[in-house]
Motif scaffolding. Structure first.
Motif, mmCIF file in Angstrom:
data_model
loop_
_atom_site.group_PDB
_atom_site.id
_atom_site.type_symbol
_atom_site.label_atom_id
_atom_site.label_comp_id
_atom_site.label_asym_id
_atom_site.label_seq_id
_atom_site.Cartn_x
_atom_site.Cartn_y
_atom_site.Cartn_z
ATOM 1 N N HIS A 165 4.103 1.823 5.231
ATOM 2 C CA HIS A 165 4.076 0.345 5.406
ATOM 3 C C HIS A 165 2.999 -0.369 4.452
ATOM 4 C CE1 HIS A 165 3.867 -3.038 8.602
ATOM 5 N NE2 HIS A 165 3.864 -3.721 7.549
ATOM 6 N N LYS A 221 13.771 -4.097 8.730
ATOM 7 C CA LYS A 221 12.391 -4.512 9.308
ATOM 8 C C LYS A 221 12.671 -5.799 10.046
ATOM 9 C CE LYS A 221 7.800 -4.557 9.824
ATOM 10 N NZ LYS A 221 6.818 -5.086 8.615
ATOM 11 N N ASP A 230 -0.092 -1.296 5.861
ATOM 12 C CA ASP A 230 0.102 -2.468 5.943
ATOM 13 C C ASP A 230 -0.677 -3.031 4.852
ATOM 14 O OD1 ASP A 230 1.466 -4.949 6.194
ATOM 15 O OD2 ASP A 230 0.246 -5.346 8.435
ATOM 16 N N HIS A 258 3.152 -4.010 1.209
ATOM 17 C CA HIS A 258 3.772 -5.100 0.860
ATOM 18 C C HIS A 258 3.529 -5.324 -0.669
ATOM 19 C CE1 HIS A 258 5.130 -6.397 4.604
ATOM 20 N NE2 HIS A 258 3.902 -6.081 5.214
HETATM 21 ZN ZN LIG Z 1 3.454 -5.634 7.214
#
Ligand SMILES: [Zn+2]
Length: 370
Positions: A57, A151, A268, A59
């Protein structure tokens, strides 16, 4: 003749381990390998060899304005050989992301956001007009080597007044695609966590599982909620997804003590929580899970074998002959360090995890210390 021979390493159990890589694949796994090699990487005595770390996870589509980073900044430079971008892009911009991602040294895969432009703004699922399941399906089929899942972000700021409708649409899409993995982000209500979990099935992934929000897995009495237990027992997969706001030491400790155990550890991460914390990098998240009492073997499985299985990356996640030549070399050192969760709680540890090399398809990337 091997392309790469890694000498003098140990496995997570501390036993001697050497690895040979030929044509980008693992060709030898043994306590001692005596073969000629193009390149020999001789490790120091405390170096541990694992399959390449997978952060499931992140970005890392650099053209986004809200959540973005560069694959190698969070990948090979941090000991991570594979990253899975969790829904930064949707059907309208994922091709551009794919073209950029190919240039990275780190392996990059993506989960398709069901909203057409991905996280172009915080409330990407507040307008159902941005969800087109037909084009989503086309894109997934077209980029099947890159898009390995779907997602859907299910929290108040994302869905507006739509409650669980976008999740029902994501499930519909998933059914048409041979049960492609679906990752669901959880946060503040609405939608209620109980309504989200009720729609999920075995194999679906809940990220931000140990967040400290009211709509999280822990009750105000400090126990894991009954409906969360039910979901866990039904085979729903719990993923860390640390993030800026979504990891709380007390929730994690209670869950682990009671037996609601995450299957994957992920960060994340994006540029802001990398530079300013509380995420910083993958190994810091591993240190947090170690500090909560998980063994090194369990933690490493959660970043290699488990994510590879869940996302069907069948060539990754294992130190076995024939698998991809993706390796992380690291050591665990005695050093004082203060760790901080997403709610400002601190804990001090006396062992740190430091990556030394990321190896992708036999190419060696030494980690420089900052
Ligand atoms: Zn995220």
């Amino acid at each position: 003749m091997l392309d790469l021979l890694i000498k003098n390493g140990r496995n997570v159990a501390g036993e001697p381990l050497e690895i040979g890589i030929t044509d980008g694949k693992i060709s030898h796994v043994s306590a001692k390998i005596e073969e000629e090699a193009e390149k020999v990487l001789r490790l120091t005595d405390d170096a541990i060899i694992s399959a390449g770390w997978i952060d499931s996870h992140v970005h890392c589509y650099e053209k986004m304005t809200l959540y973005y980073d560069f694959p190698d900044e969070i990948g090979v430079k941090k000991g991570v050989t594979t990253v899975i971008d969790a829904g930064s892009t949707g059907e309208a911009n994922i091709k551009d992301f794919y073209e950029l991602a190919k240039k990275a040294a780190t392996n990059v895969y993506a989960l398709l956001n069901i909203s057409k432009w991905g996280i172009i703004k915080q409330d990407e699922l507040s307008d159902l007009g941005n969800i087109n399941l037909e084009t989503d399906k086309e894109r997934i089929q077209e980029l099947s080597d890159f898009i390995i899942g779907i997602k859907a972000r299910m929290s108040r700021t994302v869905v507006g007044n739509n409650d669980v409708i976008p999740l029902k649409m994501a499930k519909e899409l998933q059914k048409e695609l041979a049960d492609l993995p679906l990752m669901v982000h959880i946060g503040s209500a609405p939608p209620e966590l109980s309504d989200i979990l009720a729609l999920l099935e075995a194999g679906d992934i809940v990220t931000h599982c140990y967040n400290g929000k009211l709509n999280g897995i822990m009750s105000e009495e400090g126990k894991i909620k009954d409906f969360v237990w039910d979901a866990y027992k039904r085979g729903i997969i719990f993923d860390i997804g640390h993030g800026t706001d979504s990891f709380n030491f007390s929730v994690a400790q209670e869950a682990l003590d009671e037996g609601v155990i995450c299957r994957t550890i992920s960060t994340d991460i994006y540029h802001r929580n990398r530079e300013n914390g509380p995420v910083f990098d993958f190994s810091t998240t591993l240190e947090k899970m170690l500090s909560l009492g998980l063994s090194l073997k369990t933690v490493i499985d959660m970043v290699t074998k488990n994510p590879a299985e869940i996302f069907h990356l069948t060539e990754k996640g294992q130190l076995a002959v024939g698998k991809d030549g993706d390796i992380t070399v690291f050591h665990v050192t005695d050093k004082e360090k203060m760790l901080i969760d997403s709610n400002g709680n601190q804990t001090s540890v006396n062992q740190t995890v430091e990556p030394l090399y990321a190896i992708v398809a036999g190419n060696v990337y030494p980690i420089s210390k900052e």
